[in-house]
Design a protein around this motif. Structure first.
Motif: not given
Lengths: 278, 298
Positions: A179-182, B22-35
């Motif tokens: 699952a992706t973060s989204l 892959g998730h770690t990169r995705d997480r950093a990106l979305w974390g920044a966007i959502m904050l």
């Protein structure tokens, strides 16, 4: 015998508590159904109770109340916009801080808490000045933004607390499944956070509905202000038709009271849980 | 996260570690966007205004003008008295009432529901109701004093400076008492009931139970709440402004109404100066509270 005594003691406390709590609300109600004479005589109960005040308010038949419906609509608009935007901003932020553990997230949350700790009337003054430099004075956007800024810190904090309670294993399992973060946000987090989100949305909405000071400072035109400010515009008039204004005030006080009672179990639990933990 | 994967050799190693990195990169990106939305709101609505305010506050002439204004010293004294009396009185009452509201009775719970009303409804209609009710000539209180006791000239609730100040404190307490009572009720409900049972078996009086069980358990919450309440009380504009407008004769201002008054008179510098003056009072509390709250959030 002891039971009866205990009950008696409780009742002895309840009577003054209720008198104290309800007297101004009762008075508000009495004025709203009083004619001019009963009002000026300070009657405990009006001589000839009347609904005429409400009729005048509904039809906007007094120059103090020419924008009643527009101002009521403004109140609704500002409160709902604040509720929705706060919910969006805070849910995202809480997810980023609590589940994604974004770098610096905790620092930002602590800084956010400082907003909550600046006395409201103090923050209002520089905020007014800033709104001037953004060119937003006398726009409802200014007020909505201010309300979002005031509601968000607590909203983020409560949502983060709730989010931290969700088991980590849920995330790990979802991540293993690719699952992706989204997707994590949409499929795992959102459904589980719904109860807390309702509390926070309503909290922000009520905050904006009940706000007086920021609305009074940031908005000035009679057609832009929410009803709270509309009703306050006549403070300097000694001969204001208080019975009419109280009828309008009662109508203004009903929506938050109803919303609060509809959600009181969630509200009380949700709002006090955060506070008590500290 | 990587450590967890390595500690789980049962899983197909290649697939899961791909997913995780892959998730770690995705997480950093979305974390920044959502904050980002909140950071933006915070920067625009809090950081910039506060910074700008502090910068404007560097003007020494405003402080000289502030101290030259005869209302100012009176306002500072009012503010301190208001804070001290309102907060302590409110919490003393809240502490007693929280003892009443923990009683497990259906009707007590109903009283609690009514008791919350002042907190749930907007200030404007209720404080205006107080204002009309306390009007010395035709307000309900003095008219009723006349009716029942023949007192022709009742107290000047809002025209006598001292009384008017007391009435502002009363209105402030009326509005904020429910919230704090509720907090203390929640605090009391968190105390284990068997402590009380054991104590009453040992023959402890109600007072002893309060002194040895309730108070020690509530003390931290009580102190934190008092601090927070001080900050909010300092920021309370409505109770004073809507009831008396800071009057009679500008004698009853507190710092929050004085600052706004300067501002409305197009004297923003004085408005800013009058709140910066309060910083030595606020900053220690803010520091203490942020430490407390962020510890609680962990």
């Amino acid at each position: 015998m002891k039971k009866v005594l205990d009950e008696g003691k409780l009742i002895l406390i309840a009577i003054p508590v209720l008198l104290w709590t309800l007297l101004p609300i009762y008075h508000l109600f009495v004025l709203s159904i009083s004619n001019q004479e009963s009002m000026l005589a300070g009657k405990l109960w009006p001589d000839a109770p009347t609904l005429q005040n409400f009729q005048i308010v509904f039809k906007q038949q007094h120059y103090y109340l020419t924008n009643f419906w527009l101002q009521m609509f403004n109140s609704f608009f500002i409160a709902i916009a604040t509720g929705m935007i706060t919910l969006l901003v805070a849910t995202f932020a809480a997810f980023a801080i609590s589940r994604l553990r974004v770098k610096g997230g905790r620092t930002i949350m602590n800084l956010a808490l400082a907003t909550y700790l600046i006395p409201a009337a103090f923050l209002a003054i520089p905020m007014y000045k800033a709104m001037g430099s953004y060119g937003l004075l006398n726009t409802q956007t200014a007020l909505i933004l201010a309300m979002v800024a005031l509601a968000s810190p607590y909203a983020i904090w409560v949502l983060k607390q709730a989010s931290d309670k969700l088991p980590r294993e849920l995330d790990e399992a979802a991540i293993m499944d690719g699952a992706t973060s989204l997707q994590l946000f949409r499929l795992v987090y959102l459904p589980l956070m719904k109860p807390s989100m309702v509390v926070i949305g309503i909290y922000a909405l009520l905050l904006a509905w009940n706000e007086y000071l920021y609305a009074f400072l940031l908005l000035s035109s009679e057609r832009a202000v929410p009803l709270a400010v509309g009703l306050g515009l006549f403070l300097s008039a000694d001969d204001a038709p208080w019975n009419l204004l109280m009828a309008a005030g009662l109508l203004y006080a009903i929506p938050p009271a109803v919303i609060y009672y509809g959600f009181r179990k969630n509200m009380v639990g949700g709002l006090t849980a955060g506070a008590v933990k500290s | 996260m990587t450590a967890t994967t390595m500690a789980a050799p049962a899983l197909p190693a290649s697939k899961s570690s791909d997913a995780v990195s892959g998730h770690t990169r995705d997480r950093a990106l979305w974390g920044a966007i959502m904050l980002a939305p909140y950071v933006l709101v915070f920067a625009v609505m809090v950081v910039y205004p506060v910074g700008y305010g502090l910068w404007l506050g560097l003007n020494w002439n405003s402080y000289r003008a502030l101290f030259a204004d005869p209302i100012f010293i009176r306002t500072v004294i009012n503010t301190i008295v208001f804070l001290f009396v309102a907060v302590n009185l409110k919490f003393a009452i809240a502490l007693v009432l929280s003892g009443f509201f923990v009683a497990q009775r259906a009707w007590v719970r109903f009283v609690l529901v009514l008791f919350i009303l002042p907190w749930a409804v907007p200030s404007i209609p209720t404080i205006l109701s107080f204002r009309v009710m306390l009007n010395p000539e035709n307000g309900m209180i003095n008219q009723q004093l006349f009716h029942w006791f023949g007192i022709v000239e009742g107290p000047g609730w809002l025209t006598d400076p001292t009384l008017a100040f007391c009435m502002s404190i009363m209105v402030h307490i009326w509005k904020s008492l429910p919230f704090w009572t509720l907090i203390l009720v929640t605090g009391r409900l968190a105390i284990a009931q068997d402590l009380y049972e054991a104590a009453s078996v040992d023959g402890a009086s109600k007072w002893q139970q309060f002194k040895f069980i309730t108070w020690p358990s509530l003390a931290t919450l009580y102190v934190t709440s008092t601090m927070l309440s001080m900050i909010w009380t300092l920021g309370d504009f409505n109770s004073v402004y809507l009831l008396t407008g800071g009057g009679p004769g500008d004698l009853n201002h507190v710092l929050s109404t004085l600052g706004i008054r300067y501002m409305r008179n197009n004297n923003l510098d004085l408005g800013i100066a009058s709140i910066i003056i309060a910083m030595p009072l606020i900053l220690p509390m803010v520091y203490f509270m942020v430490k407390r709250l962020s510890k609680g959030a962990e």
